[in-house]
Enzyme design. Structure first.
Site, short mmCIF file in Angstrom:
data_model
loop_
_atom_site.label_atom_id
_atom_site.label_comp_id
_atom_site.label_asym_id
_atom_site.label_seq_id
_atom_site.Cartn_x
_atom_site.Cartn_y
_atom_site.Cartn_z
N GLN A 12 0.82 -1.22 0.00
CA GLN A 12 0.00 0.00 0.00
C GLN A 12 0.86 1.27 0.00
O GLN A 12 0.71 2.15 -0.87
CB GLN A 12 -0.91 -0.04 1.23
CG GLN A 12 -1.68 1.23 1.45
CD GLN A 12 -2.69 1.12 2.58
OE1 GLN A 12 -3.83 1.51 2.41
NE2 GLN A 12 -2.29 0.61 3.73
N LEU A 13 1.77 1.38 0.97
CA LEU A 13 2.59 2.59 1.06
C LEU A 13 3.53 2.70 -0.14
O LEU A 13 3.76 3.81 -0.66
CB LEU A 13 3.39 2.60 2.38
CG LEU A 13 4.28 3.81 2.62
CD1 LEU A 13 3.47 5.11 2.62
CD2 LEU A 13 5.04 3.67 3.94
N ILE A 39 13.69 -9.12 0.94
CA ILE A 39 14.51 -8.75 2.11
C ILE A 39 14.95 -9.98 2.91
O ILE A 39 15.75 -9.87 3.83
CB ILE A 39 13.80 -7.71 3.01
CG1 ILE A 39 12.52 -8.27 3.65
CG2 ILE A 39 13.50 -6.44 2.22
CD1 ILE A 39 11.96 -7.39 4.75
N TYR A 63 5.57 -7.80 7.32
CA TYR A 63 4.45 -8.74 7.54
C TYR A 63 3.41 -7.93 8.29
O TYR A 63 3.64 -7.54 9.43
CB TYR A 63 4.93 -9.95 8.36
CG TYR A 63 3.86 -11.00 8.55
CD1 TYR A 63 3.83 -12.14 7.75
CD2 TYR A 63 2.87 -10.86 9.52
CE1 TYR A 63 2.85 -13.11 7.91
CE2 TYR A 63 1.88 -11.82 9.68
CZ TYR A 63 1.88 -12.93 8.87
OH TYR A 63 0.90 -13.89 9.03
N TYR A 127 2.42 -9.14 16.15
CA TYR A 127 2.82 -8.18 15.10
C TYR A 127 3.61 -7.02 15.72
O TYR A 127 4.71 -6.67 15.26
CB TYR A 127 1.57 -7.68 14.37
CG TYR A 127 1.77 -6.45 13.53
CD1 TYR A 127 2.47 -6.50 12.32
CD2 TYR A 127 1.27 -5.20 13.94
CE1 TYR A 127 2.65 -5.36 11.54
CE2 TYR A 127 1.45 -4.07 13.17
CZ TYR A 127 2.13 -4.15 11.98
OH TYR A 127 2.32 -3.01 11.22
N1 LIG Z 1 -1.43 -0.94 7.23
C1 LIG Z 1 -1.49 -0.34 8.41
O1 LIG Z 1 -2.59 -0.07 8.95
C2 LIG Z 1 -0.23 0.07 9.13
C3 LIG Z 1 -0.33 0.74 10.35
C4 LIG Z 1 0.85 1.12 10.99
C5 LIG Z 1 2.08 0.82 10.44
N2 LIG Z 1 2.14 0.14 9.26
C6 LIG Z 1 3.46 -0.16 8.69
O2 LIG Z 1 3.57 0.57 7.48
C7 LIG Z 1 4.39 -0.14 6.55
C8 LIG Z 1 3.69 -0.24 5.21
O3 LIG Z 1 2.43 -0.87 5.41
P1 LIG Z 1 1.48 -1.24 4.18
O4 LIG Z 1 0.09 -1.00 4.62
O5 LIG Z 1 1.99 -0.62 2.94
O6 LIG Z 1 1.72 -2.82 4.14
P2 LIG Z 1 1.45 -3.85 2.95
O7 LIG Z 1 0.47 -3.29 1.99
O8 LIG Z 1 1.15 -5.16 3.62
O9 LIG Z 1 2.86 -3.92 2.22
C9 LIG Z 1 3.94 -4.66 2.70
C10 LIG Z 1 4.69 -5.15 1.50
O10 LIG Z 1 5.85 -5.88 1.94
C11 LIG Z 1 5.98 -6.97 1.06
N3 LIG Z 1 6.84 -8.01 1.59
C12 LIG Z 1 6.54 -9.02 2.45
N4 LIG Z 1 7.59 -9.82 2.62
C13 LIG Z 1 8.60 -9.32 1.85
C14 LIG Z 1 9.92 -9.72 1.57
N5 LIG Z 1 10.45 -10.83 2.11
N6 LIG Z 1 10.67 -8.98 0.74
C15 LIG Z 1 10.17 -7.88 0.15
N7 LIG Z 1 8.91 -7.46 0.35
C16 LIG Z 1 8.13 -8.17 1.19
C17 LIG Z 1 4.55 -7.45 0.88
O11 LIG Z 1 4.46 -8.32 -0.22
P3 LIG Z 1 3.30 -9.45 -0.21
O12 LIG Z 1 2.02 -8.72 -0.30
O13 LIG Z 1 3.65 -10.23 -1.43
O14 LIG Z 1 3.46 -10.21 1.07
C18 LIG Z 1 3.86 -6.12 0.63
O15 LIG Z 1 3.94 -5.74 -0.72
C19 LIG Z 1 4.69 -1.48 7.22
O16 LIG Z 1 5.96 -1.40 7.82
C20 LIG Z 1 3.66 -1.60 8.30
O17 LIG Z 1 4.12 -2.39 9.38
C21 LIG Z 1 1.01 -0.24 8.58
#
Ligand SMILES: NC(=O)c1ccc[n+]([C@@H]2O[C@H](COP(=O)([O-])OP(=O)(O)OC[C@H]3O[C@@H](n4cnc5c(N)ncnc54)[C@H](OP(=O)(O)O)[C@@H]3O)[C@@H](O)[C@H]2O)c1
Length: 286
Positions: A12-13, A39, A63, A127
């Protein structure tokens, strides 16, 4: 030109960073596919770093399945800790500056007060614990890093609360939404803008920062606003957490204090409802 490498670009980000980089003509920001930038493959990751020699890395890879993490602790730990260690080692070797994204879920959130970067982290779910381990790994390996903790991320891309509510709102006449968990929704494009602003500032004020949108809301408030702003007619009932048990416990109050990020980088922090309005407009709903 200084290369900026985005890891986890497919999430998403990552999507929001890409959209902003394209809109503002930042040709030095690279978004490799996960196969090229896994990674969990330290040798391939190191080879990618050596090839691109990035000045900056923005790590969005994580994750993020909060409830599933309770069952899949090993995988969550591997991605959120070991993966982050791998990135940090590559950054250390080349002197690359890291911007890593973390979460309000590192906090217990049992008190009703704003959470600052000085507050002790105490996660209440797997998490959050693995994300905190990732933060600690960075601090062990790297002298210079930015960790940005954010909360309740949503956007036009990927799966998130806004899109789930819009789907359910179209399918049902009434919904029950938790009203006793309070935080701040964060529009991922606002966070993306903050990240690029930090890079642009060339600041050396390294450390942990909190960034969410401004204001506070319960999930119930958030859902009501989504339906109001999108013109969806659905009856929304407030319920307590106890009426909707989930595998992972969540903080009851996790509103992040943004004073440090605002004072250091002079960044714009829009009010959550204003950003939600932009998201709904961009989704073409209203
Ligand atoms: N979403 C929220 O509400 C929220 C709130 C607070 C903080 N955050 C933090 O914000 C950040 C971005 O969140 P987001 O919502 O963009 O998360 P997201 O949509 O789940 O994106 C995470 C990405 O990381 C990828 N990924 C997983 N394992 C990987 C690996 N081994 N190597 C490379 N890429 C890998 C995932 O791929 P796959 O889809 O193929 O697994 C996915 O594309 C994260 O650090 C999260 O912890 C999120």
């Amino acid at each position: 030109m200084n290369t900026i490498l985005v890891l986890g670009a497919g999430g998403q980000l990552g999507h929001c960073l890409k959209a902003l980089a394209e809109r503002t003509g930042m040709k030095n920001v690279l978004f490799p596919e996960e196969q090229e930038a896994d990674i969990l493959k330290p040798e391939a990751l190191s080879a990618l770093f050596n090839k691109l020699r990035p000045a900056w890395v923005i790590n969005c890879a994580a994750y993020t399945a909060v409830d599933k993490a309770e069952q899949n602790e090993e995988t969550a730990l591997l991605i959120n800790k070991t993966g982050v260690e791998n990135i940090s080692r590559c950054c250390e070797q080349l002197g690359t500056r890291l911007i890593h994204i973390s979460t309000d879920f590192v906090f217990e959130g049992s008190d009703v007060r704003l959470l600052t970067e000085m507050d002790e982290a105490h996660p209440v779910n797997v998490y959050g614990a693995t994300k905190l381990d990732g933060e600690k790994a960075i601090a062990m390996i790297l002298p210079h890093y930015f960790i940005l903790r954010t909360s309740w991320l949503y956007s036009e891309h990927g799966n998130n609360f806004v899109k789930t509510m819009l789907r359910l709102g179209a399918e049902r006449d009434s919904l029950s939404v938790i009203a006793d968990q309070v935080g701040t929704p964060t529009y991922a494009p606002d966070l993306a803008a903050c990240i690029f602003e930090i890079i642009r500032s060339e600041s050396e004020a390294y450390g942990i920062y909190h960034y969410s949108n401004e204001g506070t809301a319960s999930w119930f408030d958030f859902a009501k606003a989504i339906f109001d702003l999108s013109g969806t007619t659905v009856n929304v009932e407030p319920i307590p957490t106890s009426a909707y048990p989930t595998p992972a416990r969540r903080p009851a109050f996790s509103v992040l204090d943004k004073t440090k990020v605002k004072n250091t980088f002079n960044v714009d922090v829009p009010y959550w409802r204003h950003s939600l309005e932009r998201c709904i407009r961009n989704l073409g709903i209203h």
